[in-house]
Design a protein around this motif. Structure first.
Motif: not given
Length: 366
Positions: A79-82, A104-110
């Motif tokens: 995740i790239s986040l500010e 969420l990444l495993p199910t929402q990889p976008y």
């Protein structure tokens, strides 16, 4: 319904992400006040009983999501986040949101294919003692669903869009599931025979009849304490696992929901008051019966409750209260009695509010 995008469909659509995309998405979500309380959960943020809430109007969170797709050399598994809150970088909130997005990444990889900058602000003071997790996580979930829609051309169906937003919001904060539906006066969350097609996975608009007296119902929020709660809601939910009255509580929630549905349809303010105040008392009684026990009400909370009930007896105005998982009091009353109730609040209840603070709100209209 499966809201994962990890199937073959996603990998076919990743070609869409090879072309640089960027944009800004903005959503506003209201806070809500539960009349039938959600207290106790299992699995991944699944409720042990159904809940029902009024959607508020003036208390809301507005979230702006600025996104840009990563280049080919950048990692797509991170995740790239500010994160900015009230126009200031907020590391504490950023860590919380990052942890949520990583889950969420495993199910929402976008989510790993984009750089995200999130800007969030409330219409009410963050330190005012109103829980903002419902409105903030709901607004974020709506932004995420819009992001998926733009990147993958999915979620074109409006009902599916809002169901997924509610589903994602629930994973961040249970009560947030009920806050994705702006301009819907009442929402329910949790499987119940009272509401058709209800679900534990997401909240739904309440579609049963609502009497005119409950339209534009007023909610004046009395800020009894602005301090951080001594026990978080997350910890309180966990303590329900060993609460000796848990089973009885869950049965009562179903019964109270049936009674409340009758009251809402028939304009029965007496039953409405009976159920809503009972739910508030039971919520805090459960806290006091936990192991270890804890108390979130303050002296001012109890004084205000007594004064509201006395005013109701003296005037026959159908004013009542409810409490969230904290010390602050939501004063509920029909719009037709707005002047009398606000006069009472200003003269009799304001002295028991922290720095005399209270917020005027009302139930959202369709």
């Amino acid at each position: 319904m499966n809201f994962s995008v990890t199937d073959n469909h996603f990998f076919k659509e990743t070609s869409l992400l090879k072309e640089e995309k960027k944009g800004i998405i903005t959503h506003r979500s209201p806070s809500n006040i539960a009349l039938i309380k959600y207290w106790g959960k299992h699995g991944v943020q699944l409720p042990n009983n159904p809940s029902l809430s009024f959607t508020l109007t003036n208390a809301f969170t507005e979230t702006k999501l600025d996104y840009q797709t990563k280049n080919e050399t950048e990692s797509k598994s991170e995740i790239s986040l500010e994160f900015w809150f009230e126009n200031k970088k907020n590391e504490k909130f950023e860590q919380k949101i990052r942890k949520f997005l990583e889950s969420l990444l495993p199910t929402q990889p976008y989510l790993g294919f984009v750089h995200l900058k999130i800007y969030s602000q409330n219409s009410f003071p963050h330190s005012a003692g109103i829980a903002s997790s419902a409105s903030s996580m709901a607004a974020l979930a709506l932004c995420l669903c819009d992001l998926e829609k733009r990147l993958l051309n999915t979620l074109q169906n409006t009902e599916e869009f809002y169901q997924k937003a509610s589903y994602l919001a629930r994973l961040g904060s249970g009560s947030a599931a009920r806050s994705v539906y702006s301009n819907i006066p009442i929402t329910t969350w949790g499987k119940t025979d009272v509401v058709k097609d209800s679900s534990d996975l997401w909240a739904s608009p309440y579609t049963l009849p609502i009497h005119d007296i409950f339209q534009n119902y007023q909610d004046t929020i009395l800020i009894v304490s602005a301090e951080e709660k001594s026990v978080s809601s997350r910890a309180g939910h966990a303590l329900m696992e060993t609460n000796p009255f848990a089973k009885t509580r869950y049965e009562l929630a179903h019964s109270n929901l049936q009674k409340l549905a009758f009251a809402l349809e028939n304009g029965d303010t007496d039953t409405f008051i009976e159920v809503v105040e009972n739910e508030a008392f039971v919520l805090h009684a459960l806290m006091m019966c936990s192991s270890p026990p804890f108390i979130l009400m303050e002296t001012g909370t109890l004084t205000i409750i007594k004064k509201i009930q006395a005013f109701r007896r003296e005037t026959n105005i159908p004013i009542c209260f409810t409490l969230d998982a904290g010390a602050n009091v939501h004063v509920l009353y029909p719009n037709k009695y707005k002047k009398e109730c606000l006069d009472f609040i200003d003269k009799k209840l304001k002295p028991f509010c922290f720095e005399g603070k209270y917020l005027k709100d009302h139930v959202s209209n369709q």
